[in-house]
Design an enzyme around this catalytic site. Structure first.
Site, PDB file in Angstrom:
ATOM      1  N   ARG A  48       0.850  -1.193   0.000  1.00 55.43           N
ATOM      2  CA  ARG A  48       0.000   0.000   0.000  1.00 55.43           C
ATOM      3  C   ARG A  48       0.880   1.236   0.000  1.00 55.43           C
ATOM      4  NH1 ARG A  48      -4.978   2.217   2.366  1.00 55.43           N
ATOM      5  NH2 ARG A  48      -4.929   4.324   1.545  1.00 55.43           N
ATOM      6  N   ASP A  80      -8.379   0.415   8.843  1.00 58.93           N
ATOM      7  CA  ASP A  80      -8.672   1.543   9.726  1.00 58.93           C
ATOM      8  C   ASP A  80      -8.970   1.047  11.123  1.00 58.93           C
ATOM      9  OD1 ASP A  80      -8.499   3.711   7.887  1.00 58.93           O
ATOM     10  OD2 ASP A  80     -10.459   3.185   7.084  1.00 58.93           O
ATOM     11  N   ASP A  83      -6.756  -1.492   2.710  1.00 56.88           N
ATOM     12  CA  ASP A  83      -6.976  -0.338   3.573  1.00 56.88           C
ATOM     13  C   ASP A  83      -7.388  -0.892   4.924  1.00 56.88           C
ATOM     14  OD1 ASP A  83      -7.316   2.354   4.341  1.00 56.88           O
ATOM     15  OD2 ASP A  83      -9.452   2.270   3.898  1.00 56.88           O
ATOM     16  N   ARG A 143      -7.385   0.830  -3.932  1.00 53.40           N
ATOM     17  CA  ARG A 143      -6.295   0.368  -3.072  1.00 53.40           C
ATOM     18  C   ARG A 143      -6.305  -1.133  -2.944  1.00 53.40           C
ATOM     19  NH1 ARG A 143      -8.053   4.140   1.397  1.00 53.40           N
ATOM     20  NH2 ARG A 143      -8.330   5.325  -0.463  1.00 53.40           N
TER      21      ARG A 143
END
Length: 175
Positions: free
Chosen positions: A83, A97, A95, A92
């Site tokens: 990434r 989070d 990802d 992407r």
């Protein structure tokens, strides 16, 4: 150990492989242990809509890392998987989070908890409600928030992808 919720998404390459690899890498981090993993959800892109569909999911982990150290660790997992910084909400490979750590509220230059936009994103709330229906965001339970967002969504905005779920879970069980 403290419970933390994370969201994962991918819309490039072999999305199931990226997600399963990220989950395995997170589970292997010192001070982290996966405890629950949601189904994989096929979702339309959000924010920047001229790109391929995402596969999104959430996971709960037990950790003894601080919130900031956990964020750095999952961002290191992203980097190890290729990434790179890209356009906001753009395509992407992976990802990850950090969404919420129950009882923790913080705002720093690096991290805001709970995640500031999670409550408006069905692709986050639906899988999170699956693994933590009783988790509170403010005064609202995840399952109630998911029901509200689903009622306002278009058909097929965020649907369980059983085939991808089975692939990811098979990889995780083969460790």
């Amino acid at each position: 150990m403290t419970e933390a919720a994370i969201a994962l998404g991918s819309n490039l390459g072999d999305r199931a492989v990226f997600l399963a690899s990220a989950l395995r890498a997170i589970d292997a981090l010192p001070g982290c242990r996966l405890t629950r993993v949601s189904s994989a959800y096929r979702t339309r892109p959000w924010g920047k809509t001229d790109q391929g569909e995402f596969i999104n999911m959430c996971a709960l982990i037990d950790t003894d890392l601080s919130p900031t150290d956990l964020l750095v660790a999952v961002k290191d997992v992203e980097a190890s998987m290729g990434r790179t910084a890209s356009e906001r909400w753009g395509p992407r490979e992976i990802d990850i989070d950090l969404l919420i750590i129950p009882g923790v509220e913080m705002r720093t230059d690096l991290l805001t908890l709970p995640h500031p936009r999670m409550s408006e994103r069905l692709f986050v709330i639906a899988p999170l409600a699956e693994v933590a229906p009783d988790l509170l965001l403010g005064a609202q339970r995840m399952d109630a928030r998911a029901k509200t967002l689903k009622a306002a969504a278009r058909p097929n905005d965020c649907v369980v992808d059983d085939e991808t779920t089975d692939l990811i879970k098979a990889v995780l069980e083969s460790k």
